[in-house]
Design an enzyme around this catalytic site. Sequence first.
Site, PDB file in Angstrom:
ATOM      1  N   LYS A 178      -1.982   0.515   6.438  1.00 51.01           N
ATOM      2  CA  LYS A 178      -3.082   0.135   5.533  1.00 51.01           C
ATOM      3  C   LYS A 178      -2.520  -0.995   4.679  1.00 51.01           C
ATOM      4  O   LYS A 178      -1.852  -0.771   3.678  1.00 51.01           O
ATOM      5  CB  LYS A 178      -3.475   1.334   4.669  1.00 51.01           C
ATOM      6  CG  LYS A 178      -4.925   1.370   4.269  1.00 51.01           C
ATOM      7  CD  LYS A 178      -5.385   0.195   3.459  1.00 51.01           C
ATOM      8  CE  LYS A 178      -5.032   0.322   2.007  1.00 51.01           C
ATOM      9  NZ  LYS A 178      -5.257  -0.944   1.249  1.00 51.01           N
ATOM     10  N   GLU A 254       8.514   3.156  -2.562  1.00 47.68           N
ATOM     11  CA  GLU A 254       9.162   1.969  -3.125  1.00 47.68           C
ATOM     12  C   GLU A 254       8.203   1.393  -4.156  1.00 47.68           C
ATOM     13  O   GLU A 254       7.164   0.844  -3.789  1.00 47.68           O
ATOM     14  CB  GLU A 254       9.478   0.970  -2.008  1.00 47.68           C
ATOM     15  CG  GLU A 254      10.430   1.592  -0.984  1.00 47.68           C
ATOM     16  CD  GLU A 254      10.953   0.632   0.078  1.00 47.68           C
ATOM     17  OE1 GLU A 254      11.985   0.935   0.681  1.00 47.68           O
ATOM     18  OE2 GLU A 254      10.324  -0.413   0.308  1.00 47.68           O
ATOM     19  N   CYS A 288       9.027  -7.278  -6.606  1.00 47.65           N
ATOM     20  CA  CYS A 288       9.361  -6.037  -7.311  1.00 47.65           C
ATOM     21  C   CYS A 288      10.754  -6.105  -7.923  1.00 47.65           C
ATOM     22  O   CYS A 288      11.049  -5.434  -8.900  1.00 47.65           O
ATOM     23  CB  CYS A 288       9.274  -4.862  -6.352  1.00 47.65           C
ATOM     24  SG  CYS A 288      10.373  -5.052  -4.934  1.00 47.65           S
ATOM     25  N   GLU A 390       5.748  -3.285 -16.540  1.00 43.48           N
ATOM     26  CA  GLU A 390       5.893  -4.309 -15.492  1.00 43.48           C
ATOM     27  C   GLU A 390       4.698  -5.261 -15.537  1.00 43.48           C
ATOM     28  O   GLU A 390       3.551  -4.825 -15.457  1.00 43.48           O
ATOM     29  CB  GLU A 390       5.940  -3.627 -14.120  1.00 43.48           C
ATOM     30  CG  GLU A 390       6.121  -4.602 -12.971  1.00 43.48           C
ATOM     31  CD  GLU A 390       5.972  -3.938 -11.599  1.00 43.48           C
ATOM     32  OE1 GLU A 390       4.998  -3.188 -11.395  1.00 43.48           O
ATOM     33  OE2 GLU A 390       6.822  -4.183 -10.728  1.00 43.48           O
TER      34      GLU A 390
END
Length: 486
Positions: A178, A254, A288, A390
Amino acid sequence: MSEFKNFINGEFVASASGKTFANRNPVDDSLIGMVHEAGQAEVDAAVQAAKDAMQGPWGKMTQAERISLLNKVADRINERFEEFLDAECKDTGKPRSIASHIDIPRGAANFKAFSETLANHPTEGFMLDTPDGKGAMNVGHRVPKGVIAVISPWNLPLLLMTWKVGPALACGNAVVVKPSEETPATATLLGEVMNECGIPAGVYNVVHGFGPDSAGAFLTANKDVDAITFTGETRTGEIIMQSAALGLRDISMECGGKNPGIVFADCDIEKAVEGTMRSAFVNCGQVCLGTERVYVERPIFEQFLARMKEEVAKLKLGRPEDSEANFGPLVSQEHKEKVLSYYRLAVEEGATVEIGGGVPDMGAELNGGAWVEPTIWTGLADDARVIKEEVFGPCCHIRPFDSEEEVIHQANDTDYGLCAAIWTENSSRAIRVAQQMEAGLVWVNSWFLRDLRTSFGGAKQSGIGREGGVHSLEFYTEQKNICIKL
Ligand code: NAD
Ligand code: 6OD
């Protein structure tokens, strides 16, 4: 205009409900094409196709046969390099110069990288003494887990998807991918490549759509999915873990980061500036592993800040095909709004905007795109939200520090734990500090230097589990012990 269909059982499949959504180019907000959203029926069909594929020729292939097919996939991606590059740059707006060096080559390499690990990984064996004196032999035997759901994000679409699909298939599983709703193109194109290379139908499937009440949620809830591997935001990871709890399915997560860069006064300052520039601004800060918190030892603080501002001022914003451009737009209007909300919050929280902080004037043709300025702040308190959360944009906060002990505390003072970068020419200090970082990955005098045999993953809220090399092998297989009484 392109159409992006689901890829199920080796065929491109339109949405049965007729539901489609627009895929837009973030460079200028133009329409790339329409994406067919998978409903429950398409997702279930994709999972069933993967399950069936495990019983077909794929499930009976030797490891060497599988690996030879996956090597073909890698080669075919390289043969169709320009098409993958074009698709990735349209979906993300990133400069071709970056995608041609990072995204597409790694997308191909991910299909080759695990073959040696698989071929060379020994199995465990233990001899057991038994009362009759004859003993028993224990032999570890690895089998594929089965159907793996791969849920991937938009920032490095092909690279991060194949980082999971490569080892999953190498280990003999079948996958249902996906991809992010923002970046459907390369996962779809890979379907064509799978067919061209003779990967049996049902081994690689793609379902398009969103998360909640859409393809993502339908996929993770499907009981025939044996394990879920996810890359994305920590909050999404929490939701997916709840789905995975039903039926005790295994997960690999992750997730996000708020990564520190630590610049000691004894560093090579030009190396540190170059590395920190990349770590904060490459891919428009949407990595990331990116550095959003920079700590600089006080004697070189002003010099480092001045050099960073000089380098930021040199960044060249432009279209992907502009060979001079090294800085593109953010991925979408929605993400632009999120990043700009942090730009405003930083000011409200008392930051000094050293450079950037707004929306650049890109001219009439591009002003509708998702452009923001690369930004450096100073002066925020350690507990400011912009220091804690973040942003996932082209920005960093730079702050002075006075001692090693102090900076270790500051670097670790976060809920996240993905990575850290340390800049020093003192190797004892480098090792000492690296050992104390609460993170899954630590770079010394470098950043995003990858050896695919090594472990990759995050500590704390940056993830669960490790992938890469033997760690991928462990996640994508079930180990069984065969005990043979002699
Ligand atoms: P996201 O969590 O919004 O989406 C990731 C994927 O999850 C998408 O495909 C999305 O459609 C799907 N999804 C969303 N809700 C879902 C649900 N309820 N059920 C099933 N699927 C669902 O993340 P994003 O915005 O695409 O990516 C950016 C984030 O990813 C950042 O936080 C970044 O740090 C993180 N990231 C982490 C790594 C890593 O290796 N640790 C790598 C890249 C990106
Ligand atoms: O290099 C990799 O394998 C990897 N997973 C990189 C992740 C980058 C995050 O944006």
